[in-house]
Write an enzyme that holds these catalytic residues in place. Structure first.
Site, PDB file in Angstrom:
ATOM      1  N   SER A 124       0.849  -1.206   0.000  1.00  0.00           N
ATOM      2  CA  SER A 124       0.000   0.000   0.000  1.00  0.00           C
ATOM      3  C   SER A 124       0.872   1.239   0.000  1.00  0.00           C
ATOM      4  CB  SER A 124      -0.883   0.012   1.254  1.00  0.00           C
ATOM      5  OG  SER A 124      -1.505   1.291   1.392  1.00  0.00           O
ATOM      6  N   TYR A 137      -2.784  -1.169   9.787  1.00  0.00           N
ATOM      7  CA  TYR A 137      -2.698  -1.441   8.342  1.00  0.00           C
ATOM      8  C   TYR A 137      -1.351  -0.962   7.785  1.00  0.00           C
ATOM      9  CZ  TYR A 137      -4.264  -1.193   3.411  1.00  0.00           C
ATOM     10  OH  TYR A 137      -4.402  -1.329   2.043  1.00  0.00           O
TER      11      TYR A 137
HETATM   12  N1  LIG Z   1      -8.066   0.122  -3.282  1.00  0.00           N
HETATM   13  C1  LIG Z   1      -7.007   0.835  -2.916  1.00  0.00           C
HETATM   14  O1  LIG Z   1      -6.939   2.053  -3.135  1.00  0.00           O
HETATM   15  C2  LIG Z   1      -5.849   0.171  -2.222  1.00  0.00           C
HETATM   16  C3  LIG Z   1      -4.827   0.997  -1.767  1.00  0.00           C
HETATM   17  C4  LIG Z   1      -3.742   0.427  -1.135  1.00  0.00           C
HETATM   18  C5  LIG Z   1      -3.663  -0.952  -0.983  1.00  0.00           C
HETATM   19  N2  LIG Z   1      -4.662  -1.737  -1.441  1.00  0.00           N
HETATM   20  C6  LIG Z   1      -4.491  -3.193  -1.263  1.00  0.00           C
HETATM   21  O2  LIG Z   1      -4.825  -3.857  -2.464  1.00  0.00           O
HETATM   22  C7  LIG Z   1      -5.311  -5.171  -2.164  1.00  0.00           C
HETATM   23  C8  LIG Z   1      -6.663  -5.394  -2.831  1.00  0.00           C
HETATM   24  O3  LIG Z   1      -7.570  -4.448  -2.294  1.00  0.00           O
HETATM   25  P1  LIG Z   1      -8.931  -4.025  -3.010  1.00  0.00           P
HETATM   26  O4  LIG Z   1      -8.981  -2.542  -2.988  1.00  0.00           O
HETATM   27  O5  LIG Z   1      -9.091  -4.781  -4.275  1.00  0.00           O
HETATM   28  O6  LIG Z   1      -9.951  -4.528  -1.869  1.00  0.00           O
HETATM   29  P2  LIG Z   1     -11.260  -5.441  -1.940  1.00  0.00           P
HETATM   30  O7  LIG Z   1     -11.832  -5.342  -0.572  1.00  0.00           O
HETATM   31  O8  LIG Z   1     -12.082  -5.081  -3.117  1.00  0.00           O
HETATM   32  O9  LIG Z   1     -10.662  -6.908  -2.163  1.00  0.00           O
HETATM   33  C9  LIG Z   1      -9.937  -7.571  -1.166  1.00  0.00           C
HETATM   34  C10 LIG Z   1     -10.247  -9.048  -1.274  1.00  0.00           C
HETATM   35  O10 LIG Z   1      -9.480  -9.722  -0.257  1.00  0.00           O
HETATM   36  C11 LIG Z   1     -10.321 -10.725   0.318  1.00  0.00           C
HETATM   37  N3  LIG Z   1      -9.883 -11.035   1.669  1.00  0.00           N
HETATM   38  C12 LIG Z   1      -9.914 -10.233   2.754  1.00  0.00           C
HETATM   39  N4  LIG Z   1      -9.468 -10.902   3.825  1.00  0.00           N
HETATM   40  C13 LIG Z   1      -9.132 -12.151   3.409  1.00  0.00           C
HETATM   41  C14 LIG Z   1      -8.617 -13.314   4.046  1.00  0.00           C
HETATM   42  N5  LIG Z   1      -8.361 -13.318   5.351  1.00  0.00           N
HETATM   43  N6  LIG Z   1      -8.394 -14.406   3.293  1.00  0.00           N
HETATM   44  C15 LIG Z   1      -8.670 -14.427   1.978  1.00  0.00           C
HETATM   45  N7  LIG Z   1      -9.169 -13.372   1.322  1.00  0.00           N
HETATM   46  C16 LIG Z   1      -9.396 -12.251   2.034  1.00  0.00           C
HETATM   47  C17 LIG Z   1     -11.706 -10.113   0.317  1.00  0.00           C
HETATM   48  O11 LIG Z   1     -12.709 -11.102   0.442  1.00  0.00           O
HETATM   49  C18 LIG Z   1     -11.724  -9.388  -1.025  1.00  0.00           C
HETATM   50  O12 LIG Z   1     -12.222 -10.225  -2.051  1.00  0.00           O
HETATM   51  C19 LIG Z   1      -5.388  -5.253  -0.633  1.00  0.00           C
HETATM   52  O13 LIG Z   1      -4.233  -5.911  -0.146  1.00  0.00           O
HETATM   53  C20 LIG Z   1      -5.395  -3.797  -0.213  1.00  0.00           C
HETATM   54  O14 LIG Z   1      -4.888  -3.642   1.094  1.00  0.00           O
HETATM   55  C21 LIG Z   1      -5.769  -1.210  -2.044  1.00  0.00           C
END
Ligand SMILES: NC(=O)c1ccc[n+]([C@@H]2O[C@H](COP(=O)([O-])OP(=O)(O)OC[C@H]3O[C@@H](n4cnc5c(N)ncnc54)[C@H](O)[C@@H]3O)[C@@H](O)[C@H]2O)c1
Length: 234
Positions: A124, A137
């Site tokens: 992130s 986080y």
């Molecule tokens: N969207 C953003 O702007 C952003 C920014 C920084 C980091 N991220 C990171 O990117 C990655 C994807 O995030 P996203 O935005 O697509 O979020 P999202 O919530 O759309 O998808 C995350 C997925 O992870 C799954 N998940 C959560 N806990 C879990 C577990 N214990 N075991 C298995 N699966 C699990 C959820 O069911 C979900 O399908 C994450 O690691 C998030 O921290 C996202």
């Protein structure tokens, strides 16, 4: 043909990465707490080694050894540090950091045996900038960047590259939920005006980066933190 496992492949960034790797010609399986009802989607909590190993046994039986791993499963959380319970701290560290530990260790034997592997950890941009009310986080994601660097040194001689891709402000259900709950310090539109490229990122921006990092051509790139954030962090 390579076999890839994408964690968090049921939503947002992980889902887009899985779709992209399929389009690139890889065999792809996804692990998620909430898996979609599609072929090669497995239910597993990345904090449970038992569930990961069970899913991997089935994946190896149908798709062969796993030589590409993208760790995209993630859980955010917003709380003032003074009010943050240790249980929340632990769960966020467990999903975002320990989940990467388990998944890498579980697939590593396939990569070492093949003499080739690609690992991409979705961390992130908050690990770069810090983020108020997200101490758990940010700590977990910072550790993922550190783990990436350590593993790159350790696994390079085995033919395995390890890189981290920290996203910043990507339009996914995670971001929309944070906006709805008023946790972004403004709307997505407000943030776009402060983003150098003047748009929100898309899951496909991440998918394209992963596609490159797991390609043959990226074999000299390892231990890197490759930001995808529209210039919000440089
Ligand atoms: N969207 C953003 O702007 C952003 C920014 C920084 C980091 N991220 C990171 O990117 C990655 C994807 O995030 P996203 O935005 O697509 O979020 P999202 O919530 O759309 O998808 C995350 C997925 O992870 C799954 N998940 C959560 N806990 C879990 C577990 N214990 N075991 C298995 N699966 C699990 C959820 O069911 C979900 O399908 C994450 O690691 C998030 O921290 C996202």
């Amino acid at each position: 043909m390579r076999t890839a496992v994408v964690t968090g492949g049921g939503s947002g960034i992980g889902k887009a990465i899985a779709e992209r790797l399929k389009a690139d010609g890889l065999r792809v399986a996804t692990l998620d707490l909430n898996p979609p009802a599609t072929e090669h989607s497995y239910k597993a909590d990345v904090t449970s080694r038992e569930q990961i190993d069970e899913a991997l046994t089935r994946i190896r039986a149908s798709l062969g050894p796993v030589t590409v791993l993208v760790n995209a499963a993630g859980l955010d959380g917003f709380k003032r540090f003074a009010d943050l319970s240790f249980a929340s701290w632990q769960r966020v560290i467990d999903v975002n950091l320990n989940g990467v530990f388990h998944c890498v260790q579980a697939v590593l034997p396939d990569m070492v045996e093949t003499g080739w592997g690609r690992i991409v950890n979705i961390s992130s941009s908050s690990a770069h900038s810090g983020q108020q009310y997200m101490a758990h986080y940010v700590s977990a994601k910072s550790a993922v960047n550190g783990l990436t660097k350590a593993l790159a040194l350790e696994l390079g001689p085995a033919g395995v590259t390890v890189n981290a891709v920290p996203p910043g402000f990507i339009d996914t259900p995670m971001l929309r939920k944070a906006e709805e709950r008023g946790l972004l310090g403004g709307t997505i539109e407000d943030h776009i005006q402060r983003t150098p490229v003047r748009r929100v990122g898309t899951p496909q921006d991440l998918a394209a980066t992963c596609s490159f990092l797991i390609s043959e051509e990226a074999g000299y790139i390892t231990g890197q933190i490759v930001g995808v954030n529209g210039g919000r962090n440089t």
